[in-house]
Design a protein around this motif. Structure first.
Motif, PDB file in Angstrom:
ATOM      1  N   VAL A   3       0.844  -1.187   0.000  1.00 27.55           N
ATOM      2  CA  VAL A   3       0.000   0.000   0.000  1.00 27.55           C
ATOM      3  C   VAL A   3       0.885   1.244   0.000  1.00 27.55           C
ATOM      4  CG1 VAL A   3      -1.886   1.221   1.137  1.00 27.55           C
ATOM      5  CG2 VAL A   3      -1.720  -1.272   1.333  1.00 27.55           C
ATOM      6  N   LEU A   4       0.651   2.127  -0.942  1.00 29.95           N
ATOM      7  CA  LEU A   4       1.327   3.419  -1.008  1.00 29.95           C
ATOM      8  C   LEU A   4       0.403   4.460  -0.382  1.00 29.95           C
ATOM      9  CD1 LEU A   4       3.645   5.249  -2.144  1.00 29.95           C
ATOM     10  CD2 LEU A   4       2.270   5.451  -4.233  1.00 29.95           C
ATOM     11  N   VAL A   5       0.858   5.123   0.682  1.00 31.38           N
ATOM     12  CA  VAL A   5       0.042   6.121   1.373  1.00 31.38           C
ATOM     13  C   VAL A   5       0.607   7.506   1.102  1.00 31.38           C
ATOM     14  CG1 VAL A   5      -0.884   6.915   3.571  1.00 31.38           C
ATOM     15  CG2 VAL A   5      -0.577   4.464   3.164  1.00 31.38           C
ATOM     16  N   LEU A   6      -0.095   8.279   0.299  1.00 35.59           N
ATOM     17  CA  LEU A   6       0.297   9.659   0.014  1.00 35.59           C
ATOM     18  C   LEU A   6      -0.072  10.517   1.215  1.00 35.59           C
ATOM     19  CD1 LEU A   6      -1.100   9.873  -3.638  1.00 35.59           C
ATOM     20  CD2 LEU A   6       1.199   9.201  -2.901  1.00 35.59           C
ATOM     21  N   GLY A   7       0.885  11.284   1.724  1.00 41.03           N
ATOM     22  CA  GLY A   7       0.647  12.018   2.966  1.00 41.03           C
ATOM     23  C   GLY A   7       0.673  11.081   4.157  1.00 41.03           C
ATOM     24  N   GLY A   8       1.579  10.114   4.127  1.00 40.34           N
ATOM     25  CA  GLY A   8       1.583   9.043   5.119  1.00 40.34           C
ATOM     26  C   GLY A   8       2.056   9.425   6.495  1.00 40.34           C
ATOM     27  N   TYR A   9       2.466  10.657   6.706  1.00 36.91           N
ATOM     28  CA  TYR A   9       2.836  11.106   8.051  1.00 36.91           C
ATOM     29  C   TYR A   9       1.947  12.255   8.529  1.00 36.91           C
ATOM     30  CZ  TYR A   9       5.565  14.178   4.952  1.00 36.91           C
ATOM     31  OH  TYR A   9       5.953  15.020   3.950  1.00 36.91           O
ATOM     32  N   ALA A  30       4.679   8.026   1.742  1.00 34.68           N
ATOM     33  CA  ALA A  30       5.099   8.982   0.718  1.00 34.68           C
ATOM     34  C   ALA A  30       4.781  10.406   1.159  1.00 34.68           C
ATOM     35  CB  ALA A  30       4.407   8.682  -0.611  1.00 34.68           C
ATOM     36  N   GLY A  31       5.677  11.322   0.858  1.00 34.95           N
ATOM     37  CA  GLY A  31       5.488  12.737   1.173  1.00 34.95           C
ATOM     38  C   GLY A  31       6.704  13.531   0.745  1.00 34.95           C
ATOM     39  N   ARG A  32       6.677  14.833   1.024  1.00 36.85           N
ATOM     40  CA  ARG A  32       7.777  15.696   0.581  1.00 36.85           C
ATOM     41  C   ARG A  32       8.938  15.741   1.565  1.00 36.85           C
ATOM     42  NH1 ARG A  32       4.849  21.230  -1.093  1.00 36.85           N
ATOM     43  NH2 ARG A  32       3.691  20.753   0.808  1.00 36.85           N
ATOM     44  N   ASP A  33       8.717  15.289   2.797  1.00 29.09           N
ATOM     45  CA  ASP A  33       9.744  15.370   3.827  1.00 29.09           C
ATOM     46  C   ASP A  33      10.583  14.089   3.820  1.00 29.09           C
ATOM     47  OD1 ASP A  33      11.304  15.610   6.063  1.00 29.09           O
ATOM     48  OD2 ASP A  33       9.668  16.121   7.434  1.00 29.09           O
ATOM     49  N   PRO A  34      11.850  14.183   3.414  1.00 26.30           N
ATOM     50  CA  PRO A  34      12.683  12.973   3.358  1.00 26.30           C
ATOM     51  C   PRO A  34      12.861  12.305   4.721  1.00 26.30           C
ATOM     52  CG  PRO A  34      13.729  14.805   2.199  1.00 26.30           C
ATOM     53  CD  PRO A  34      12.566  15.383   2.961  1.00 26.30           C
ATOM     54  N   THR A  39       9.526   7.114   0.624  1.00 28.63           N
ATOM     55  CA  THR A  39       9.830   7.597  -0.723  1.00 28.63           C
ATOM     56  C   THR A  39       9.356   9.034  -0.833  1.00 28.63           C
ATOM     57  OG1 THR A  39       9.516   7.172  -3.099  1.00 28.63           O
ATOM     58  CG2 THR A  39       7.636   6.727  -1.675  1.00 28.63           C
ATOM     59  N   VAL A  40      10.189   9.911  -1.364  1.00 26.18           N
ATOM     60  CA  VAL A  40       9.868  11.335  -1.463  1.00 26.18           C
ATOM     61  C   VAL A  40       9.054  11.580  -2.724  1.00 26.18           C
ATOM     62  CG1 VAL A  40      10.789  13.676  -1.647  1.00 26.18           C
ATOM     63  CG2 VAL A  40      11.929  11.992  -0.184  1.00 26.18           C
ATOM     64  N   ILE A  41       7.854  12.100  -2.547  1.00 24.25           N
ATOM     65  CA  ILE A  41       6.970  12.406  -3.668  1.00 24.25           C
ATOM     66  C   ILE A  41       6.416  13.803  -3.481  1.00 24.25           C
ATOM     67  CG2 ILE A  41       4.784  11.840  -4.809  1.00 24.25           C
ATOM     68  CD1 ILE A  41       5.272   8.931  -4.186  1.00 24.25           C
ATOM     69  N   ASP A  42       6.601  14.658  -4.480  1.00 20.55           N
ATOM     70  CA  ASP A  42       6.044  16.006  -4.470  1.00 20.55           C
ATOM     71  C   ASP A  42       4.864  16.024  -5.429  1.00 20.55           C
ATOM     72  OD1 ASP A  42       5.402  18.651  -4.470  1.00 20.55           O
ATOM     73  OD2 ASP A  42       7.364  19.381  -5.149  1.00 20.55           O
TER      74      ASP A  42
END
Length: 311
Positions: A3-9, A30-34, A39-42
């Motif tokens: 499962v890929l969770v965008l905005g996972g934090y 997944a998110g912008r904060d390394p 995985t970093v996704i913008d």
């Protein structure tokens, strides 16, 4: 599943990752904060290059980021991934419904829309006819930035209801909520559930909203009449709890409700249940009440009003 969770934090995403991992799923945050992402996704990147690269091998993608872009679902479908969307924005969900997707997409996933849909479906099976929905949230909970922005953005705006338009945070109605001795006054708000349910059930459905802080609820009802209120500062905080209640009430008084604490975690629990079912659905858009019933939710996490047989 993978499962890929965008905005996972984020406020919802963090709880969702915990819930999915507890169930044994392999989760990619997944998110912008390394520092907080696997995985970093913008998602502001027009080409969505990093997002595309993360999709191969993914069974389910859950959008808990607040980004409202139909391409996210379309690209997930191109890679064979089911897609879960937790946004409550009516216009965006309408755009998503018109998008050509090659995988199952489950929408209206959360408390409202989401759990409200399941409660309304339970009421409708017993009492076909008009339904009122109540969404009562704790003003003391730290809501995610996307949820706060959504609530403010609706101030002063109108939405279609039948042949007319209604201003958000107006047309109050009283509800006697479980655990409350006195009725509470709630206001109409443009949640997507009422539009979908009205089309599916062919009856009038109205959604009302309020906070456990009477002061905060009254303030929203006043601000909706002020020009430019939707751009008001987002840092306002009111006293309150993290308790929530959602309720569906039929025209004959038939009622089903759910309640709990921590709206973000409850949204994550509903999203996790939807993610379990999503890969097995036909391709296309599915509202939550066409995928789950109240019985599919974990009873130890959410208190549900489900009558005993014969009651």
């Amino acid at each position: 599943m993978r499962v890929l969770v965008l905005g996972g934090y984020g406020a919802v995403g963090g709880h969702l990752v915990t819930e999915l991992r507890r169930r044994g799923d392999a989760v990619v945050v997944a998110g912008r904060d390394p520092a907080r992402s696997d995985t970093v996704i913008d998602l502001q990147d027009r080409r969505l290059s990093a997002y595309r690269a993360a999709l191969p091998g993914t069974d389910v993608t859950v959008n808990a980021s607040g980004a409202e872009n139909p391409r996210l679902a379309a690209l997930a479908g191109d890679h064979g991934s089911a897609f879960i969307e937790i946004s409550a924005t009516s216009e965006y969900l309408d755009d998503l419904a018109r998008t050509n997707v090659g995988s199952p997409v489950v929408v209206e996933v959360g408390l409202a829309p989401g759990l409200t849909n399941l409660l309304a479906a339970a009421v409708h099976r017993t009492s076909p006819g008009p339904i009122d929905l109540a969404v009562f949230l704790g003003a003391g909970e730290h809501h995610g930035a996307a949820a706060v922005e959504w609530s403010y953005r609706l101030l002063g705006k109108h939405f279609r209801d039948g042949d007319g338009y209604i201003r958000n945070y107006t047309q109050p109605e009283t509800f006697l909520l479980p655990g409350h001795r006195r009725p509470r006054r709630l206001y109409r708000l443009d949640f997507a559930d009422q539009h979908t349910l009205q089309r599916d059930f062919d009856v009038a459905v109205r959604t009302f909203f309020g906070l456990d802080s009477r002061l905060a609820t009254t303030a929203l009802a006043a601000l909706t009449w002020l020009p430019g209120a939707s751009k008001a500062p987002r840092g306002l905080h009111f006293p309150g709890t993290d308790r929530w209640i959602v309720l569906a009430r039929g025209h004959d008084g038939t009622t089903r409700w759910a309640r709990g604490t921590n709206q973000s975690r409850a949204t994550a629990i509903v999203a996790a249940a939807a993610a379990t079912h999503a890969p097995h659905l036909p391709h296309g858009i599915h509202s939550l009440h066409r995928v789950l019933t109240l019985a599919d939710l974990p009873m130890d996490d959410i208190e549900l009003d489900i009558p005993e047989p014969g009651r």
